[in-house]
Write an enzyme that holds these catalytic residues in place. Structure first.
Site, PDB file in Angstrom:
ATOM      1  N   ASP A   6      30.287  42.856  37.436  1.00  0.00           N
ATOM      2  CA  ASP A   6      30.860  43.138  38.755  1.00  0.00           C
ATOM      3  C   ASP A   6      30.758  41.893  39.648  1.00  0.00           C
ATOM      4  O   ASP A   6      31.720  41.523  40.330  1.00  0.00           O
ATOM      5  CB  ASP A   6      30.125  44.336  39.379  1.00  0.00           C
ATOM      6  CG  ASP A   6      30.622  44.637  40.772  1.00  0.00           C
ATOM      7  OD1 ASP A   6      31.716  45.224  40.887  1.00  0.00           O
ATOM      8  OD2 ASP A   6      29.945  44.273  41.751  1.00  0.00           O
ATOM      9  N   LYS A  57      33.804  39.374  41.073  1.00  0.00           N
ATOM     10  CA  LYS A  57      33.971  38.981  42.484  1.00  0.00           C
ATOM     11  C   LYS A  57      34.033  37.460  42.622  1.00  0.00           C
ATOM     12  O   LYS A  57      34.852  36.923  43.383  1.00  0.00           O
ATOM     13  CB  LYS A  57      32.819  39.552  43.310  1.00  0.00           C
ATOM     14  CG  LYS A  57      32.920  41.062  43.470  1.00  0.00           C
ATOM     15  CD  LYS A  57      31.646  41.644  44.011  1.00  0.00           C
ATOM     16  CE  LYS A  57      31.768  43.142  44.202  1.00  0.00           C
ATOM     17  NZ  LYS A  57      30.486  43.822  44.333  1.00  0.00           N
TER      18      LYS A  57
HETATM   19  N1  LIG Z   1      29.413  48.374  42.534  1.00  0.00           N
HETATM   20  C1  LIG Z   1      29.796  47.420  43.517  1.00  0.00           C
HETATM   21  C2  LIG Z   1      30.648  48.096  44.528  1.00  0.00           C
HETATM   22  C3  LIG Z   1      31.368  47.133  45.351  1.00  0.00           C
HETATM   23  O1  LIG Z   1      32.112  46.285  44.875  1.00  0.00           O
HETATM   24  C4  LIG Z   1      28.570  46.846  44.207  1.00  0.00           C
HETATM   25  O2  LIG Z   1      27.507  47.433  44.052  1.00  0.00           O
HETATM   26  O3  LIG Z   1      28.688  45.820  44.883  1.00  0.00           O
END
Ligand SMILES: N[C@@H](CC=O)C(=O)O
Ligand SMILES: NC(=O)C1=CN([C@@H]2O[C@H](COP(=O)(O)OP(=O)(O)OC[C@H]3O[C@@H](n4cnc5c(N)ncnc54)[C@H](OP(=O)(O)O)[C@@H]3O)[C@@H](O)[C@H]2O)C=CC1
Ligand code: NA
Length: 370
Positions: A224, A228
């Site tokens: 994740d 980003k």
């Molecule tokens: N799972 C992600 C949600 C947001 O993007 C996080 O915890 O940052």
């Protein structure tokens, strides 16, 4: 003169989707909600009038109304065709984390349907998809807004885009990019006071609070955060080929890596995670012995084209160590800002704050389309 109608399709009614629909219901002059889909069910305003619209606030009750058309899951192409035939401009809001749907954004965009989404999958997958999305938007004269893909509702992408568009030179972006991992470490290893919390219990709590991805392993394996950083690096001008094209430190115990990606796999993972609490306790203790705390961070060195994602130890009085709750902190180092970076900080996960970013993007799209 009344504003021209805008037609809206919304896919996903989970934590973010539900909060978004509540916010939409309070918009003055809201777009007409004509599609509302979840994984197994689709509600449609009847054609050819595309009226009555679906009431955003009480869609669940209204789904029993005979005035709406109900169907099972529709293909993305079918939803695109339906929206493209509406008697006005249309916008798709994708509140899922589905990569297959994200791969269809070009189909929507080429038909002139704008896309607003917190789903980071499409913008962080192969570079070819990123290029296809923006080329398709130009071809269809459609808009793309995805602020909540980084830092939830925090103004992270808009800030970076403004820096780039006004000719500043972004040299480095660094910080805490995961609301889940921020919450986990702030709770499990606080900078002030102490905590007896077990790692697995705090993971369960983060899931319960709606901070995690639908599959919490996507947070714990670092993907994740890597996604980003891929999005930020691309906006800063780096051609990152994929989110796994740089090293990513995973917090998934090796013994649990091969569990299936299904919902059964999620359950098995959450059930077995307590067996491995000692591993994370060791990492915490090692930092503690140096008078520090451990945090999960990421950085982009633009000149060196280097992206890094993983654990680091921090002094207890540092800004990163002192974050609270699900806070993100993102520092932009640029030529104009010099040694004192432009910093964006605040809640980086949760239904309401993420939906705020989606709603604000939708307002921007509507203003430009009307
Ligand atoms: N799972 C992600 C949600 C947001 O993007 C996080 O915890 O940052
Ligand atoms: N939660 C957060 O703090 C943040 C989330 N995001 C992003 O927001 C998005 C949504 O997250 P969240 O609301 O937490 O996720 P949830 O798991 O709570 O909800 C996902 C929703 O999407 C639906 N869905 C999944 N696949 C499909 C599909 N193919 N067709 C139709 N519907 C589908 C699900 O349907 P069903 O109801 O039938 O299961 C569910 O309603 C994700 O991309 C996430 O990364 C971004 C920033 C922060
Ligand atoms: Na954001």
């Amino acid at each position: 003169m009344s504003a021209s109608p805008i037609y809206l399709g919304v896919i996903g009614v989970g934590g973010v989707g539900t909060a978004f629909l509540q916010q939409l219901a309070r918009f003055p002059n809201a777009p007409q909600l004509v599609v509302l889909a979840r994984s197994s069910q689709t509600l449609l305003a009847p054609t050819p009038a595309y009226s009555p619209a679906i009431p955003a606030a009480d869609w669940a009750t209204a789904s029993a109304a005979p005035s709406l058309t109900k169907s099972g899951a529709l293909q993305a192409e079918e939803i695109a065709t339906y929206l493209a035939a509406a008697p006005g401009r249309a916008i798709l809001v994708d509140n899922t984390s589905d990569i297959s749907l994200a791969r269809q954004y070009p189909t929507f965009l080429k038909k002139g349907i704008s896309v607003v989404t917190p789903n980071k999958k499409g913008f962080s997958d192969d570079l070819s998809l990123w290029k296809d999305i923006f080329a398709s938007a130009a071809e269809g004269k459609a808009l793309v807004y995805h602020e909540s893909t980084v830092g939830a509702g925090l103004p992270v992408l808009s800030t970076l885009k403004d820096l780039v568009a006004t000719g500043d030179e972004v040299t480095r972006i660094e910080g805490v990019f995961s609301g889940t991992l921020s919450f986990l470490f702030n709770t499990f290893a606080p900078a002030s006071g102490s905590s007896d919390a077990q790692w697995s219990a705090v993971v369960a709590q983060a899931k319960e609070l709606g901070y995690t991805e639908p599959d919490p392993r996507d947070d714990l394996n670092g993907m994740d955060v890597a996604r980003k950083l891929t999005i930020l690096a691309r906006i800063a001008g780096l051609e990152v080929s994929r989110p796994d094209s740089f090293p990513i430190e995973s917090l998934i115990p090796a013994e649990l890596e091969s569990l299936p990606s299904s919902s059964d796999g999620i359950t098995q993972f959450m059930t077995r995670l307590p067996e491995f609490d000692a591993q994370m306790a060791n990492i915490k203790d090692t930092a503690e012995k140096q008078g520090k705390v451990v945090r999960y961070v990421g950085s982009i060195d633009v000149a060196a084209k280097a992206v890094k994602v993983g654990l680091q130890y921090f002094d207890k009085d540092s800004a990163i160590a002192g974050l609270k709750g699900s806070d993100n902190i993102i520092s932009f180092y640029t030529k104009r800002y010099g040694a004192n970076p432009l910093i964006v900080q605040g809640a980086g996960a949760g239904g309401d704050v993420t939906a705020m970013g989606v709603s604000a993007d939708l307002i921007k799209a509507v203003e430009r389309l009307r």
